[in-house]
Motif scaffolding. Structure first.
Motif, short mmCIF file in Angstrom:
data_model
loop_
_atom_site.label_atom_id
_atom_site.label_comp_id
_atom_site.label_asym_id
_atom_site.label_seq_id
_atom_site.Cartn_x
_atom_site.Cartn_y
_atom_site.Cartn_z
N THR A 53 0.84 -1.20 0.00
CA THR A 53 0.00 0.00 0.00
C THR A 53 0.87 1.25 0.00
OG1 THR A 53 -1.73 -1.19 1.19
CG2 THR A 53 -1.84 1.22 1.22
N LEU A 54 1.92 1.24 0.80
CA LEU A 54 2.82 2.38 0.88
C LEU A 54 3.55 2.60 -0.45
CD1 LEU A 54 3.75 4.53 2.86
CD2 LEU A 54 5.59 3.01 3.54
N LYS A 86 -8.82 -5.66 15.09
CA LYS A 86 -9.81 -4.71 15.60
C LYS A 86 -9.56 -3.33 15.00
CE LYS A 86 -11.74 -2.96 19.90
NZ LYS A 86 -11.68 -2.98 21.35
N TYR A 87 -8.29 -2.94 14.95
CA TYR A 87 -7.92 -1.65 14.38
C TYR A 87 -7.04 -1.89 13.17
CZ TYR A 87 -9.43 -0.08 18.94
OH TYR A 87 -10.17 0.14 20.07
N PRO A 88 -7.44 -1.40 12.00
CA PRO A 88 -6.61 -1.61 10.82
C PRO A 88 -5.32 -0.79 10.90
CG PRO A 88 -8.44 -0.17 10.31
CD PRO A 88 -8.64 -0.64 11.71
N ARG A 89 -4.30 -1.27 10.25
CA ARG A 89 -3.05 -0.52 10.12
C ARG A 89 -3.27 0.56 9.07
NH1 ARG A 89 1.20 -1.39 13.69
NH2 ARG A 89 0.96 -3.46 14.52
N THR A 90 -2.42 1.59 9.12
CA THR A 90 -2.45 2.59 8.06
C THR A 90 -1.08 2.62 7.40
OG1 THR A 90 -1.84 4.37 9.59
CG2 THR A 90 -4.19 4.07 9.14
N ALA A 91 -1.06 3.04 6.16
CA ALA A 91 0.19 3.14 5.41
C ALA A 91 0.87 4.46 5.76
CB ALA A 91 -0.06 3.01 3.92
N THR A 92 1.20 4.62 7.02
CA THR A 92 1.92 5.78 7.53
C THR A 92 3.00 5.28 8.48
OG1 THR A 92 0.49 6.04 9.47
CG2 THR A 92 -0.18 7.21 7.46
N LEU A 93 3.93 6.14 8.82
CA LEU A 93 4.97 5.74 9.77
C LEU A 93 4.36 5.33 11.10
CD1 LEU A 93 7.79 8.35 9.12
CD2 LEU A 93 7.71 5.97 8.41
N GLN A 94 3.36 6.07 11.56
CA GLN A 94 2.74 5.76 12.84
C GLN A 94 1.97 4.44 12.77
OE1 GLN A 94 -0.76 7.96 14.11
NE2 GLN A 94 0.20 8.28 16.09
N GLY A 95 1.35 4.16 11.65
CA GLY A 95 0.48 3.00 11.55
C GLY A 95 1.16 1.68 11.25
#
Length: 111
Positions: free
Chosen positions: A39-40, A85-94
């Protein structure tokens, strides 16, 4: 893809003994790492590079509670894999910390 075949074949209920459960969790983690990285890559492909050949990818942050206080969360493309439960995000934090370290090392951070 061998990993995906294994993930699709097994369910949590089919994995009873501890060794198989640990291996299944490792496969799931690898799958999430791969999906976040894909994704990234898709997001960064078209962005311009700076003088050092690095891509600058800025994201916005939001509060998730109605009071507007507390932790800020990076807004990015969500990567939902399995039953997280919580999806990851294509960000450094996620992304997972080991993927973040491999991609940007000590030169980048989230706020």
């Amino acid at each position: 893809n061998i990993r995906m075949n294994c993930l699709n074949t097994f369910s949590q209920e089919q994995i009873r003994d501890d060794r198989h459960n640990k291996n299944f969790k490792k496969l799931q983690r690898c799958n999430v790492l791969e999906e976040v990285a894909k994704t990234l890559v898709g997001r960064l492909e078209g962005l311009p590079k700076d003088d050092d050949g690095c891509v600058v990818y800025q994201v916005d942050y939001e509060h998730r509670d109605s009071s507007g206080r507390g932790r800020l969360f990076a807004i990015g493309e969500k990567v939902r894999v399995s039953d997280d439960k919580y999806p990851r995000t294509a960000t450094l934090q996620g992304m997972q910390s080991d993927l973040r370290a491999a991609l940007v090392g000590k030169f980048a951070h989230d706020i």
